[in-house]
Design an enzyme around this catalytic site. Structure first.
Site, PDB file in Angstrom:
ATOM      1  N   HIS A 186       0.835  -1.210   0.000  1.00  0.00           N
ATOM      2  CA  HIS A 186       0.000   0.000   0.000  1.00  0.00           C
ATOM      3  C   HIS A 186       0.867   1.257   0.000  1.00  0.00           C
ATOM      4  CE1 HIS A 186      -3.695  -2.305   0.998  1.00  0.00           C
ATOM      5  NE2 HIS A 186      -2.843  -3.066   1.662  1.00  0.00           N
ATOM      6  N   SER A 316      16.697  18.679 -16.743  1.00  0.00           N
ATOM      7  CA  SER A 316      15.914  19.910 -16.695  1.00  0.00           C
ATOM      8  C   SER A 316      16.611  21.011 -17.463  1.00  0.00           C
ATOM      9  CB  SER A 316      15.702  20.354 -15.248  1.00  0.00           C
ATOM     10  OG  SER A 316      15.083  21.620 -15.192  1.00  0.00           O
TER      11      SER A 316
END
Length: 464
Positions: A186, A316
């Site tokens: 989870h 980037s």
């Protein structure tokens, strides 16, 4: 410069440098849709069919030997890629693939006529329908070409690429089978696992997908050829389907056989739909692999940072030094495309109206794209990601030490409720599990050392 070619509808102007004839030219005019060309793999498969048919027709006495040799020679040139520019038709054409079948018939006839000393194109001495397409129909040629191109792509490209990626993951898992880290369920901390165990899941998933792909191949090796227009075999000699399947198997080295029911082979595409489902399974596995490594490599300071992904390029245009998980992104995008292709294939394969499915070009376009993307994706991901990936043992150890679910090791000794109380206290007060356990007085320091041992929590029966 142009010349005049004819078909049953009349005359058509064709460029002088084209080997094709009137039907190909009409398709260029009538189907100016998109830029997606009919895959060359399909056109080469059609050329292989023409070569095999010429041999069978020659042996049967249904084709003059000199015409058969000219067809074979021209077909071999197509198979060698010498005339790839002669196949300009797009995917978005008649749903039976008739225009592409005629494109191949016309190019082979046009080149054969040139080899015979005549001008390129035309119908003498080799006729595109009477000779190149003899004992055949577009309705059985095109699905046969679909199956041939598919099996070739899977055997020659996809399966080796899966094995390449699986092998790289196996080597990574073997090197780190004892590197203990925090497991997660989870997306939350869970009991320990080793990095090798974590990677071993992907190997098993790839193996499952590969087995599914292999199990789908025998049905794809069954060929529609010999069914001609509607499955009855009209205008083909008795035994033609079996004979040409054997010839195609000999020429390709692949285990092609004649389809037991030609009506189904023309009207339905269940074998390709099943294979597409197996490709979808592989895409699902690759999506999980990409996403898990992207999560594990997140950071490097504010994420999991448990693996170091290769720095292949700057990440980037504005943030200096940033490196992104680009290989994971590319792999997950191509998985999305394959999942979408499977939906399109399923819809198209359901359109088998009466004796013919007429969505064949879009089925094979999507299927071959899926195979190519998966094959390239597996190889590229192995080369540019897995081969250079390294775990950060220090970060894994730090996460493991801070983890709360090590408390699970106390269940057999002090029970679930007391163990949960320890975890809750540690979390709410910012304590370690040891500190919380000792403050609650549920065990001694020595007992904690003996019972909470991550290395003993990796398999059943080892915990003391």
């Amino acid at each position: 410069m142009s010349r005049i070619e004819t078909d049953s509808l009349g005359q058509v102007e064709v460029p002088d440098d084209a080997y094709w004839g009137a039907q190909t030219q009409r398709s260029l005019i009538n189907f100016a849709i998109g830029s997606e060309r009919m895959p060359l793999a399909v056109l080469h498969a059609l050329a292989l069919i023409k070569k095999a048919a010429a041999r069978v027709n020659d042996r049967n006495g249904d084709l003059p030997a000199d015409i058969a040799r000219l067809i074979e020679q021209a077909a071999d040139e197509v198979l060698d890629g010498e005339h790839d520019e002669q196949f300009p038709l797009v995917v978005w054409q008649t749903g039976s693939g008739t225009q592409s079948n005629m494109n191949v018939n016309e190019v082979i006839a046009g080149r054969a006529n040139e080899l015979a000393g005549n001008p390129r194109g035309g119908k003498s001495p080799v006729h595109p329908n009477d000779h190149v397409n003899r004992s055949q129909s577009s309705n059985d040629c095109f699905p046969t070409a679909m199956h041939i191109a598919t099996v070739q792509a899977v055997q020659q490209h996809l399966l080796p690429s899966i094995n390449e990626l699986s092998g790289g993951l196996a080597e990574l898992a073997a090197r780190h089978m004892k590197l203990v880290k925090t497991g997660r369920t989870h997306l939350m901390d869970a009991t320990p696992i080793t990095f090798g165990q974590e990677i071993s899941a992907f190997i098993a998933q790839l193996d499952y997908a590969e087995r599914a792909i292999r199990s789908a191949l025998p049905a794809v090796c069954e060929l529609a050829q010999g069914g001609t227009a509607v499955g009855t075999g009209l205008n083909s000699p008795h035994g033609f389907g079996e004979a040409i399947a054997a010839e195609l198997a000999a020429l390709s080295g692949l285990p092609f056989v004649t389809a037991p029911n030609k009506f189904a082979a023309l009207a339905g595409h269940e074998p390709l739909t099943t294979l597409s489902g197996a490709l979808k399974t592989l895409a699902v596995t690759l999506m999980k692999l990409a996403n898990d490594l992207r999560l594990l490599g997140s950071g490097p300071r504010a994420g999991f940072a448990e693996v170091r992904l290769p720095a292949n390029e700057p990440g980037s245009s504005i943030m200096p030094g940033k490196v992104n998980p680009t290989q994971c992104e590319a792999l997950s995008m191509l998985a999305c495309q394959v999942l979408g292709n499977d939906v399109a294939i399923g819809f198209a394969a359901s359109q088998g109206h009466l004796q013919l499915n007429v969505f064949k070009p879009v089925i094979i376009h999507n299927l071959l794209q899926s195979i190519r993307l998966l094959a390239d994706g597996c190889s590229n991901f192995q080369l540019h990601c897995i081969a250079g990936l390294e775990p950060d043992a220090g970060q894994m150890a730090a996460h493991l030490e801070r983890g709360l679910m090590l408390v699970t090791a106390l269940n057999p000794h002090i029970g679930y409720d007391k163990s949960a109380e320890i975890a809750k206290k540690a979390y709410s007060e910012g304590l370690t599990l040891r500190e919380a356990a000792l403050q609650l007085g549920y065990l001694t320091d020595e007992q904690f050392d003996a019972w909470v041992r991550p290395e003993n929590m990796l398999e059943a029966g080892k915990q003391g």
